[in-house]
Design a protein around this motif. Sequence first.
Motif, mmCIF file in Angstrom:
data_model
loop_
_atom_site.group_PDB
_atom_site.id
_atom_site.type_symbol
_atom_site.label_atom_id
_atom_site.label_comp_id
_atom_site.label_asym_id
_atom_site.label_seq_id
_atom_site.Cartn_x
_atom_site.Cartn_y
_atom_site.Cartn_z
ATOM 1 N N VAL A 202 0.829 -1.203 0.000
ATOM 2 C CA VAL A 202 0.000 0.000 0.000
ATOM 3 C C VAL A 202 0.867 1.257 0.000
ATOM 4 C CG1 VAL A 202 -1.682 1.315 1.340
ATOM 5 C CG2 VAL A 202 -1.987 -1.151 1.027
ATOM 6 N N SER A 203 1.988 1.204 0.694
ATOM 7 C CA SER A 203 2.913 2.341 0.705
ATOM 8 C C SER A 203 3.436 2.643 -0.689
ATOM 9 C CB SER A 203 4.080 2.058 1.661
ATOM 10 O OG SER A 203 5.039 3.094 1.614
ATOM 11 N N GLN A 204 3.739 1.586 -1.443
ATOM 12 C CA GLN A 204 4.217 1.790 -2.810
ATOM 13 C C GLN A 204 3.100 2.329 -3.708
ATOM 14 O OE1 GLN A 204 6.783 -1.105 -4.631
ATOM 15 N NE2 GLN A 204 7.479 -1.900 -2.661
ATOM 16 N N PHE A 205 1.880 1.926 -3.424
ATOM 17 C CA PHE A 205 0.752 2.479 -4.167
ATOM 18 C C PHE A 205 0.642 3.984 -3.897
ATOM 19 C CE2 PHE A 205 -3.586 3.974 -4.439
ATOM 20 C CZ PHE A 205 -3.993 3.495 -5.674
ATOM 21 N N ARG A 210 1.446 9.945 -5.305
ATOM 22 C CA ARG A 210 2.244 11.161 -5.080
ATOM 23 C C ARG A 210 3.001 11.555 -6.339
ATOM 24 N NH1 ARG A 210 3.824 8.291 -0.431
ATOM 25 N NH2 ARG A 210 2.700 8.967 1.454
ATOM 26 N N SER A 211 3.543 10.566 -7.039
ATOM 27 C CA SER A 211 4.311 10.851 -8.257
ATOM 28 C C SER A 211 3.435 11.517 -9.316
ATOM 29 C CB SER A 211 4.919 9.561 -8.814
ATOM 30 O OG SER A 211 5.874 9.022 -7.916
ATOM 31 N N ILE A 212 2.215 11.008 -9.485
ATOM 32 C CA ILE A 212 1.306 11.611 -10.465
ATOM 33 C C ILE A 212 0.908 13.019 -10.018
ATOM 34 C CG2 ILE A 212 -0.938 11.388 -11.602
ATOM 35 C CD1 ILE A 212 1.154 9.351 -12.528
ATOM 36 N N TYR A 213 0.714 13.205 -8.733
ATOM 37 C CA TYR A 213 0.375 14.529 -8.201
ATOM 38 C C TYR A 213 1.506 15.518 -8.482
ATOM 39 C CZ TYR A 213 -0.918 18.135 -4.778
ATOM 40 O OH TYR A 213 -1.249 19.335 -4.162
ATOM 41 N N GLU A 214 2.746 15.093 -8.264
ATOM 42 C CA GLU A 214 3.897 15.954 -8.515
ATOM 43 C C GLU A 214 4.012 16.325 -9.989
ATOM 44 O OE1 GLU A 214 7.083 13.613 -7.037
ATOM 45 O OE2 GLU A 214 6.579 13.956 -4.908
#
Length: 383
Positions: A202-205, A210-214
């Motif tokens: 879940v942490s990797q999800f 976060r990556s897409i948000y950035e």
Amino acid sequence: MRHRVIERALVCCAVVSWLSSQTVAGEKPACSFPAIYNFGDSNSDTGGISAAFEPIRSPYGQSFFREPSGRDSDGRLTIDFIAERLGLPYLSAYLNSLGANFRNGANFATGGSTIRRQNETIFQYGISPFSLDMQVVQFDQFKARSAQLLSQSKSRAERDKLPRQEDFSKALYTFDIGQNDISVGFRTMSFDQLKATLPDIVSQFASAVRSIYERGGRSFWVHNTGPFGCLPVNMFYMGNPPPGYLDEHGCVKAQNQMSMEFNRLLKEAVIKLRSELTEAAITYVDVYSAKYEMISNPKSRGFADPLKVCCGYHEKFDHIWCGNKGKVNSTEIYGGSCPKPAAAVSWDGVHYTEAANKYVADRTLNGSLTDPPVPVTRACHRQ
């Protein structure tokens, strides 16, 4: 007298009009999503794994597309119904280089994908090399390359197939992944070992979101995972299960418990992400409940036995997969489709029929099984 009647009628109309305007004004306006970018596994793959490896063969796709369409179903998937609800065309797979149109988004999902990278090849157990982190990398490449091509293109026809750069921040980002992490875990670990890995999965999800948000994404539609223990494939080689192994609907209890634990952690992660990503609207979608209620009470919802597989030959310990040929007692048998896929829940033992996917879409896209309770057409609004 006649004038008074007309006057009262006008007043009533004015009051009704005012009340209607107040109701509409109280609702958030519909979102104008110009595109969808999807990340996931076979539950939302619209042709990625077929483009990368061997194409999915007939009778897949027979009910809607009338031919194989790269989807692990007889027809449309939930992601297709999302596109329809938003008035957008079906998503082209990122890996499909022929006939693709990316103006309204792209699909990075591939059948067999996991959140965590797996140390095995697709030829062993069907696990895709395109894990979620690789799908995010592909999104990066897609975004950068499309901007480059857009600036270099001199043809309007070419430009019309490329995404507008301003649309990336306005798009809906959908996620449907995690089922294969559970599948791999049950194949390679004990129950307790698998449960212990869920926080990291879940942490990797969350890192992917976060990556897409950035990179500019702001609207997220996150599916939890379905009741893994209700997939008929889990019963193919089981024999006679011990007492208490199955629930009252014939599903494997322990496997569903793992799915629910994953979903609990996923929802917690979504809530945390909302406070962290202050400009993001993140909707958690409970497809587990939609699928389980369909499986637990199929007749009232127009379905036959939910654990009976529509496509393929499955009798006792003889199994021929959908679209394949095999021998049973020296007789060659083709694993074809059942006569009425629209009455079936399971298409091939692992994936759902179009009718089941539509049921899930109808139960979730209106916001009745989402947190916050918003329809997909308003999923751009932060609650």
